[in-house]
Design an enzyme around this catalytic site. Structure first.
Site, short mmCIF file in Angstrom:
data_model
loop_
_atom_site.label_atom_id
_atom_site.label_comp_id
_atom_site.label_asym_id
_atom_site.label_seq_id
_atom_site.Cartn_x
_atom_site.Cartn_y
_atom_site.Cartn_z
N ASP A 55 -17.92 0.50 -53.46
CA ASP A 55 -17.48 0.40 -54.85
C ASP A 55 -16.19 1.17 -55.04
O ASP A 55 -16.20 2.40 -55.17
CB ASP A 55 -18.59 0.94 -55.76
CG ASP A 55 -18.20 0.90 -57.24
OD1 ASP A 55 -17.13 0.32 -57.55
OD2 ASP A 55 -18.94 1.44 -58.07
N GLU A 134 2.52 21.20 -38.67
CA GLU A 134 2.19 22.61 -38.50
C GLU A 134 1.43 23.10 -39.74
O GLU A 134 1.99 23.82 -40.58
CB GLU A 134 3.46 23.44 -38.29
CG GLU A 134 4.29 23.03 -37.08
CD GLU A 134 5.59 23.81 -36.96
OE1 GLU A 134 5.78 24.78 -37.74
OE2 GLU A 134 6.43 23.45 -36.12
N GLU A 136 -0.86 25.27 -42.18
CA GLU A 136 -1.31 26.65 -42.33
C GLU A 136 -2.48 26.69 -43.31
O GLU A 136 -2.60 25.83 -44.18
CB GLU A 136 -0.17 27.53 -42.84
CG GLU A 136 1.00 27.61 -41.87
CD GLU A 136 2.24 28.25 -42.46
OE1 GLU A 136 3.15 28.58 -41.68
OE2 GLU A 136 2.31 28.41 -43.71
N GLU A 191 -0.60 33.94 -39.03
CA GLU A 191 0.67 33.75 -39.73
C GLU A 191 1.10 35.04 -40.42
O GLU A 191 0.48 36.09 -40.27
CB GLU A 191 0.55 32.59 -40.74
CG GLU A 191 1.21 31.29 -40.26
CD GLU A 191 2.71 31.43 -40.03
OE1 GLU A 191 3.34 32.32 -40.65
OE2 GLU A 191 3.25 30.65 -39.24
N GLU A 198 -2.29 29.55 -38.44
CA GLU A 198 -1.63 28.28 -38.15
C GLU A 198 -2.11 27.78 -36.80
O GLU A 198 -2.22 28.55 -35.84
CB GLU A 198 -0.11 28.44 -38.12
CG GLU A 198 0.64 27.15 -37.82
CD GLU A 198 2.16 27.33 -37.79
OE1 GLU A 198 2.79 26.87 -36.81
OE2 GLU A 198 2.69 27.94 -38.72
N HIS A 247 4.89 22.34 -42.13
CA HIS A 247 6.17 21.82 -41.64
C HIS A 247 5.93 20.52 -40.88
O HIS A 247 4.97 20.41 -40.12
CB HIS A 247 6.84 22.84 -40.72
CG HIS A 247 7.15 24.14 -41.39
ND1 HIS A 247 7.63 25.24 -40.71
CD2 HIS A 247 7.06 24.52 -42.69
CE1 HIS A 247 7.82 26.23 -41.55
NE2 HIS A 247 7.48 25.83 -42.77
N ARG A 318 16.59 29.44 -40.95
CA ARG A 318 15.27 29.01 -41.44
C ARG A 318 15.17 28.99 -42.96
O ARG A 318 14.10 28.75 -43.50
CB ARG A 318 14.17 29.91 -40.86
CG ARG A 318 13.93 29.65 -39.39
CD ARG A 318 12.92 30.61 -38.79
NE ARG A 318 12.78 30.37 -37.35
CZ ARG A 318 11.84 29.62 -36.79
NH1 ARG A 318 10.96 28.99 -37.56
NH2 ARG A 318 11.76 29.46 -35.49
N GLU A 335 12.92 19.01 -38.61
CA GLU A 335 11.76 19.72 -39.17
C GLU A 335 11.96 19.91 -40.68
O GLU A 335 12.86 20.63 -41.10
CB GLU A 335 11.59 21.09 -38.50
CG GLU A 335 10.43 21.90 -39.07
CD GLU A 335 10.40 23.33 -38.55
OE1 GLU A 335 9.30 23.89 -38.46
OE2 GLU A 335 11.48 23.90 -38.26
N ARG A 337 10.68 21.56 -43.99
CA ARG A 337 9.91 22.79 -44.16
C ARG A 337 9.28 22.94 -45.54
O ARG A 337 8.62 23.93 -45.80
CB ARG A 337 10.83 23.98 -43.86
CG ARG A 337 11.49 23.88 -42.50
CD ARG A 337 12.38 25.07 -42.15
NE ARG A 337 11.57 26.26 -41.93
CZ ARG A 337 11.48 27.26 -42.80
NH1 ARG A 337 12.13 27.21 -43.95
NH2 ARG A 337 10.72 28.30 -42.53
#
Length: 446
Positions: A55, A134, A136, A191, A198, A247, A318, A335, A337
């Site tokens: 359903d 990745e 976390e 982490e 992670e 990430h 970063r 990547e 982030r």
């Protein structure tokens, strides 16, 4: 994961040999929540012949009650027997796509919607879109009644080890469980924040990677509870410490060739990679609503806690939204982030893929890489470098999503309408709630 070889005959044989008694037919709703229909193994023939009905009106964002019949089409490559024993025999799962009674794919199925995006990719000559996630998560203690507390199980930090990292045994058991299910775990560590962990697994084709993320969440929560802990993928469960991200490492392939790699290109990136990057940056403010889909997501996207706040890219830095990790050859990747683990992985990857494909189709050039710390730049410096802010609230993110036709089409009309309506209601409920912070600030003062 190592499940691709299974055929219908294999599944029937294994179910018998392993004393499988129940089947979990799993799928994901628009909000990213894992749903399942559990049936006894006696229904296996019916399941494998795509005749199992459910359903759809009972699932948020699926269909109205007058059009509720939906069919579950299992993907035989996702056959898996859960390693935790049941008193009533073993339980196996199959991840399913959702179909209408007419035999057409259901437009509200996030997994099916991602496959639609992959068909667009194949039209441009690419054969696969790979994802290495990745995710976390935090581990909180349960009280004596099994209720969730906000007490962390450790005081560890980035890459710490026992006795500081008291979650190590739980994390190790999670890794062993994942490996027994066929995951190729590449790294597992504490982490930055206390109680935060992670576990990274090897990149694979995007549909399988999204299946893996959903299975990963289920395993993490199940094993954590066995250790007297609650695992949460909430983006920012505590004030004053880092939130949880997911990430996404992305690459496009033609056969065995990673088309993001060019040995002679700038930074050894191909023009295709730069155009994909251009698309990611162009549509970033719109897809943020999908990649960061909760009110709480925007408590993570603030300066000072390693999460990106600005639309920019870099090779090593970063602080921007997109980073280019140093690996090259087959491992060349972009990547992103900003994504957090509350996101629906299927919808997230459909929007990111379509953003990148728009960049390729229209040869969108990204602005120059930013190798400075963006957080110490003033507003004028950011403007000069063509660096824009990400949306600061879910409300603003939804407004950006509505304005971007490419991202709206990436979701499809059914998913877009239901997603936006659900998020509009979530924001309205949040706006009407009076928080403890407000009482502390204003109750006495005014």
């Amino acid at each position: 994961m190592t499940t691709k070889q299974n055929t219908v005959e294999d599944i029937k044989r294994i179910a018998k040999e392993e004393n499988v008694r129940f089947l979990r037919l799993m799928f994901t709703d628009i909000m990213g929540t894992i749903k399942n229909v559990e049936v006894p193994v006696s229904q296996l023939d019916k399941v494998l012949s795509n005749k199992m009905m459910f359903d759809g009106s009972s699932i948020e964002g699926f269909v109205r009650i007058e059009e509720s019949d939906m069919y579950l089409y299992p993907d035989v490559s996702t056959w898996m027997i859960f390693p935790w024993e049941s008193d009533h025999g073993k339980v196996a799962r199959l991840i399913c796509d959702i179909y209408n009674p007419s035999g057409a794919p259901f437009a509200g199925d996030p997994r099916g919607n991602l496959k639609r995006a992959l068909a667009d990719m194949e039209e441009l000559g690419f054969t696969s879109f790979n994802l290495g996630p990745e995710p976390e998560f935090f581990l909180f203690k349960l009280d004596d009644d099994g209720k969730i507390t906000t007490d962390l199980n450790d005081r560890g930090g980035y890459f710490d080890f026992a006795p500081t990292d008291l979650g190590e045994n739980c994390r190790r058991d999670i890794v062993l469980e994942l490996e027994s299910l066929g995951f190729e775990v590449e790294a597992s560590h504490h982490e930055v924040a206390p109680g935060q962990h992670e576990i990274d697994f090897k990149y694979t084709d995007v549909v399988e990677a999204c299946d893996n993320i959903q299975t990963f969440k289920l395993v993490v929560k199940t094993i954590a509870r066995k250790h007297g802990l609650h695992a949460t993928f909430m983006p920012k469960p505590l004030y004053g410490i880092n939130g949880s991200g997911m990430h996404c490492n992305m690459s496009l392939f033609k056969g065995n060739e990673n088309v993001f790699f060019d040995e002679n290109g700038p930074m050894q990136l191909s023009q295709t990679a730069y155009h994909f990057l251009g698309g990611l940056l162009k549509h970033a403010r719109a897809y943020t609503a999908v990649c960061n889909p909760t009110v709480n997501s925007y408590k993570r996207l603030v300066p000072g806690y390693e999460a990106p706040v600005y639309v920019a890219w870099s090779g090593r830095n970063r602080s921007p939204l997109v980073r280019v990790p140093e690996s090259r050859g087959l491992s060349t990747r972009l990547e992103l982030r900003s994504v957090d683990p509350s996101a629906n992985p299927y919808l997230t990857m459909a929007t990111l893929l379509q953003a990148g494909l728009d960049g390729i189709r229209n040869e969108i050039e990204p602005p120059k890489a930013v190798d400075r710390n963006i957080y110490v730049m003033n507003e004028e410096e950011r403007k000069e470098a063509q660096i824009h802010d990400l949306p600061s609230t879910l409300h603003n993110a939804i407004k950006e999503l509505r304005k971007d036709d490419i991202m709206v089409n990436a979701l499809g009309e059914h998913i877009f309408v239901n997603f936006v309506e659900a998020k509009r209601m979530e924001w309205a409920a949040f706006r009407q709630t009076v928080s403890e912070w407000e009482r502390e600030q204003y109750l006495e003062l005014y």
